[in-house]
Motif scaffolding. Sequence first.
Motif, PDB file in Angstrom:
ATOM      1  N   ASN A 403       0.822  -1.206   0.000  1.00 33.29           N
ATOM      2  CA  ASN A 403       0.000   0.000   0.000  1.00 33.29           C
ATOM      3  C   ASN A 403       0.863   1.267   0.000  1.00 33.29           C
ATOM      4  OD1 ASN A 403      -2.283   1.566  -0.071  1.00 33.29           O
ATOM      5  ND2 ASN A 403      -2.777   1.315   2.106  1.00 33.29           N
ATOM      6  N   SER A 404       1.817   1.318  -0.923  1.00 32.83           N
ATOM      7  CA  SER A 404       2.702   2.482  -1.109  1.00 32.83           C
ATOM      8  C   SER A 404       3.624   2.732   0.077  1.00 32.83           C
ATOM      9  CB  SER A 404       1.883   3.755  -1.394  1.00 32.83           C
ATOM     10  OG  SER A 404       1.200   3.631  -2.618  1.00 32.83           O
ATOM     11  N   ALA A 405       3.842   1.732   0.896  1.00 29.70           N
ATOM     12  CA  ALA A 405       4.782   1.858   2.013  1.00 29.70           C
ATOM     13  C   ALA A 405       5.875   0.810   1.851  1.00 29.70           C
ATOM     14  CB  ALA A 405       4.068   1.675   3.346  1.00 29.70           C
ATOM     15  N   VAL A 406       7.116   1.255   1.894  1.00 26.05           N
ATOM     16  CA  VAL A 406       8.262   0.356   1.810  1.00 26.05           C
ATOM     17  C   VAL A 406       8.739   0.093   3.233  1.00 26.05           C
ATOM     18  CG1 VAL A 406      10.545  -0.012   0.820  1.00 26.05           C
ATOM     19  CG2 VAL A 406       8.901   1.470  -0.363  1.00 26.05           C
ATOM     20  N   GLY A 407       8.926  -1.174   3.563  1.00 27.44           N
ATOM     21  CA  GLY A 407       9.329  -1.412   4.928  1.00 27.44           C
ATOM     22  C   GLY A 407       9.802  -2.822   5.191  1.00 27.44           C
ATOM     23  N   PRO A 408      10.381  -2.982   6.388  1.00 28.55           N
ATOM     24  CA  PRO A 408      10.641  -1.912   7.359  1.00 28.55           C
ATOM     25  C   PRO A 408      11.862  -1.097   6.969  1.00 28.55           C
ATOM     26  CG  PRO A 408      11.461  -4.000   8.195  1.00 28.55           C
ATOM     27  CD  PRO A 408      10.784  -4.316   6.893  1.00 28.55           C
ATOM     28  N   LEU A 409      11.781   0.230   7.159  1.00 31.21           N
ATOM     29  CA  LEU A 409      12.901   1.118   6.870  1.00 31.21           C
ATOM     30  C   LEU A 409      13.173   2.005   8.082  1.00 31.21           C
ATOM     31  CD1 LEU A 409      12.303   2.429   3.222  1.00 31.21           C
ATOM     32  CD2 LEU A 409      13.776   0.548   3.988  1.00 31.21           C
ATOM     33  N   PHE A 410      14.395   1.985   8.557  1.00 26.31           N
ATOM     34  CA  PHE A 410      14.806   2.880   9.626  1.00 26.31           C
ATOM     35  C   PHE A 410      15.050   4.260   9.043  1.00 26.31           C
ATOM     36  CE2 PHE A 410      18.354   4.684  12.225  1.00 26.31           C
ATOM     37  CZ  PHE A 410      17.624   4.895  13.384  1.00 26.31           C
ATOM     38  N   GLU A 411      14.309   5.243   9.531  1.00 24.84           N
ATOM     39  CA  GLU A 411      14.386   6.628   9.049  1.00 24.84           C
ATOM     40  C   GLU A 411      14.177   6.722   7.540  1.00 24.84           C
ATOM     41  OE1 GLU A 411      14.231   9.057  10.898  1.00 24.84           O
ATOM     42  OE2 GLU A 411      14.750   8.205  12.827  1.00 24.84           O
ATOM     43  N   HIS A 412      13.311   5.843   7.011  1.00 23.86           N
ATOM     44  CA  HIS A 412      12.937   5.852   5.594  1.00 23.86           C
ATOM     45  C   HIS A 412      14.101   5.517   4.666  1.00 23.86           C
ATOM     46  CE1 HIS A 412       9.148   7.763   6.811  1.00 23.86           C
ATOM     47  NE2 HIS A 412       9.898   8.533   7.579  1.00 23.86           N
ATOM     48  N   VAL A 413      15.182   4.963   5.214  1.00 22.34           N
ATOM     49  CA  VAL A 413      16.386   4.722   4.410  1.00 22.34           C
ATOM     50  C   VAL A 413      16.896   3.287   4.510  1.00 22.34           C
ATOM     51  CG1 VAL A 413      18.810   5.374   4.070  1.00 22.34           C
ATOM     52  CG2 VAL A 413      17.110   7.138   4.572  1.00 22.34           C
ATOM     53  N   ASP A 455      12.465   0.907  16.662  1.00 24.47           N
ATOM     54  CA  ASP A 455      12.117   2.272  16.267  1.00 24.47           C
ATOM     55  C   ASP A 455      11.112   2.268  15.128  1.00 24.47           C
ATOM     56  OD1 ASP A 455      12.862   5.234  16.547  1.00 24.47           O
ATOM     57  OD2 ASP A 455      13.098   4.887  14.397  1.00 24.47           O
ATOM     58  N   VAL A 456      11.325   1.394  14.157  1.00 25.14           N
ATOM     59  CA  VAL A 456      10.390   1.287  13.034  1.00 25.14           C
ATOM     60  C   VAL A 456       9.011   0.875  13.534  1.00 25.14           C
ATOM     61  CG1 VAL A 456       9.835  -0.001  10.939  1.00 25.14           C
ATOM     62  CG2 VAL A 456      12.179   0.772  11.332  1.00 25.14           C
ATOM     63  N   GLN A 457       8.969  -0.124  14.402  1.00 20.66           N
ATOM     64  CA  GLN A 457       7.687  -0.603  14.919  1.00 20.66           C
ATOM     65  C   GLN A 457       6.973   0.470  15.733  1.00 20.66           C
ATOM     66  OE1 GLN A 457       8.988  -4.106  16.988  1.00 20.66           O
ATOM     67  NE2 GLN A 457       9.358  -5.258  15.088  1.00 20.66           N
ATOM     68  N   SER A 458       7.731   1.227  16.507  1.00 21.79           N
ATOM     69  CA  SER A 458       7.143   2.308  17.295  1.00 21.79           C
ATOM     70  C   SER A 458       6.541   3.374  16.384  1.00 21.79           C
ATOM     71  CB  SER A 458       8.207   2.923  18.199  1.00 21.79           C
ATOM     72  OG  SER A 458       7.692   4.031  18.905  1.00 21.79           O
ATOM     73  N   PHE A 459       7.256   3.692  15.313  1.00 24.97           N
ATOM     74  CA  PHE A 459       6.760   4.678  14.354  1.00 24.97           C
ATOM     75  C   PHE A 459       5.464   4.203  13.706  1.00 24.97           C
ATOM     76  CE2 PHE A 459       7.010   6.211   9.830  1.00 24.97           C
ATOM     77  CZ  PHE A 459       6.674   7.526  10.092  1.00 24.97           C
ATOM     78  N   GLU A 460       5.414   2.929  13.328  1.00 27.27           N
ATOM     79  CA  GLU A 460       4.210   2.379  12.698  1.00 27.27           C
ATOM     80  C   GLU A 460       3.032   2.393  13.670  1.00 27.27           C
ATOM     81  OE1 GLU A 460       5.533  -1.436  11.440  1.00 27.27           O
ATOM     82  OE2 GLU A 460       6.438  -0.683   9.570  1.00 27.27           O
ATOM     83  N   VAL A 461       3.305   2.118  14.935  1.00 28.36           N
ATOM     84  CA  VAL A 461       2.234   2.145  15.948  1.00 28.36           C
ATOM     85  C   VAL A 461       1.670   3.554  16.086  1.00 28.36           C
ATOM     86  CG1 VAL A 461       1.758   1.942  18.414  1.00 28.36           C
ATOM     87  CG2 VAL A 461       3.021   0.132  17.234  1.00 28.36           C
ATOM     88  N   ARG A 462       2.551   4.567  16.100  1.00 28.07           N
ATOM     89  CA  ARG A 462       2.085   5.946  16.225  1.00 28.07           C
ATOM     90  C   ARG A 462       1.208   6.342  15.040  1.00 28.07           C
ATOM     91  NH1 ARG A 462       7.360   7.076  18.080  1.00 28.07           N
ATOM     92  NH2 ARG A 462       7.973   8.136  16.152  1.00 28.07           N
ATOM     93  N   LEU A 463       1.605   5.938  13.840  1.00 21.19           N
ATOM     94  CA  LEU A 463       0.794   6.251  12.666  1.00 21.19           C
ATOM     95  C   LEU A 463      -0.586   5.611  12.778  1.00 21.19           C
ATOM     96  CD1 LEU A 463       3.311   5.867   9.672  1.00 21.19           C
ATOM     97  CD2 LEU A 463       2.687   7.927  10.926  1.00 21.19           C
TER      98      LEU A 463
END
Length: 545
Positions: A403-413, A455-463
């Motif tokens: 769904n237009s999300a590439v992952g998991p990516l730390f800081e999108h990189v 960190d990636v998982q935490s970011f996804e949870v916040r979203l």
Amino acid sequence: MVEAVSSSTRNRGSSRSSSANTGHNDYGRKKCEALAGNSNLNGEDELQMAIGSDKNATKQSCKVAVIGAGAAGLVAARELQREGHEVVVYEEGEKVGGVWLYNSDVEDDPLGLDPNRCSVHSSMYASLRTNLPRELMGYLDYPFLPREGRDVRRFPRHEEVASYLQDFAEEFNLLLLVKFCTKVEYVGIYRGDGNTEADIVNDSSFKQQLLREGCEDLREDSANLETRWVVRTRERRQAVEKERDVLNFATGCEDQVTDVIFDAVVICNGHYSQPRVAWIPGLEKWPGKQMHSHNYRIAEPFRDKVVVVIGNGPSGIDISLELISVAKEVHFCAKKWDLSKDLFWPLHEGKLQCHLLVELVTEDGTVHFQDGISCHVDVILHCTGYLYSFPFLDTHGIVTVENSAVGPLFEHVFPPLLAPSLSFVGLPFKLQSKWIACILSKSSSLPSTKDMMADVQSFEVRLAEEGIPKHYTHNLDSCQFEYDNWLAAQCGSEPIESWRIKMYKVAQKIRKLYPDSYRDIWDDYDLLDEAQSYLLKLKTEKHWK
């Protein structure tokens, strides 16, 4: 910035909600707090303190493949070379410039959904001009200044951006690094000894092995994972002759297929060539024509047609305004309209009608909108953005696109389990590229694999908690400069100049108020003077042409 404008040159769809903005701003704030040593940190924030310069480490040089010679690939190549790496850039086309290279050809599938279609990389329409001023378009340290004999406007046409990228490549001798007319067909994990034919990993258990190594060992340094890559390319053999300015490929020459082993791969293949299409009930029986803006070039084919344009991003707005001059009717639809802010659209009442999204279509050719209005339509034009696509990349499920999300990516990189040997460059190009180059040379370091995953998982949870759709994962518009400054700190670079931030906000505001004239009428002269003074000084100090 080239890196800033590319994100909005082609439409991503409707604007993000205010809740989405809050989520990303909070995300950017926490990163900045961690860097500043803010005492108000929780355990999650503390992992950011592990990131940064490793002054005691011995620099190392890596052999790096960069995929794509567009705006991202070019600056990635420069930053990697500056840091002492051996760089090879693979480019399927004949020139540098990527999406900014206009091609009048269109695909044989107007919607761009057929995987076997004859694909065209460019999404440029003939009349496209930048939607940010040139002061913001250029790389941070290479000004996009007007040149005599070229398009000197603040919001130039796409040809001027392509020329700027060519200038950049020539200025830093990057053309010598590029293998043109070379398509990357496969990028896979390599576990050979480097002395024999490529030993490509094809064991489905490899992901589980990495999970054990990366997360259970709790390594201090993720760079200890010696992952290397095999890159398989196909170099097109072409005739020297050209016909109608299109390369005429020789029929008697075989393409050359080559496998090369690299220490790292940086993916810069862009994300404006795989269309994302709106799903509408009844389309399978609707008799009209459909196409995606990826295959839109000029307005003339729509003369005297009734056209529905879906999506009010930059492309949808530009194309709708262009169609007014030739189409019988233009029906412009989006998730919502705020007439207290969208003051421009009522001025075109009669020529252009605004609606909520399409509810359904029927086999008699009628399109029914969610606002209760319906009409007979000839063409539905999807200006609904693009999907990330890496058909050549095989990570055995470690990196996925959903769904237009590439992952998991730390800081999108960086994918944590494959960092730092695999990375993705999107936005902002220059700072992401410099960070990658520093990580690979060990002049900067990453947290442990486990901490990056957390960190990636935490970011996804916040979203998810704030109701931000998954396809907005990489949409950093609301916190772009916070993210820029975070990256700059990782690389030891200066923060973004304040005039850039102010000018960006002014440009966004004026574009929303006056979408048909913002490129030629502006009122940020104080910022313009400051910007030009800064950029001219930068040019003089660096002795650029």
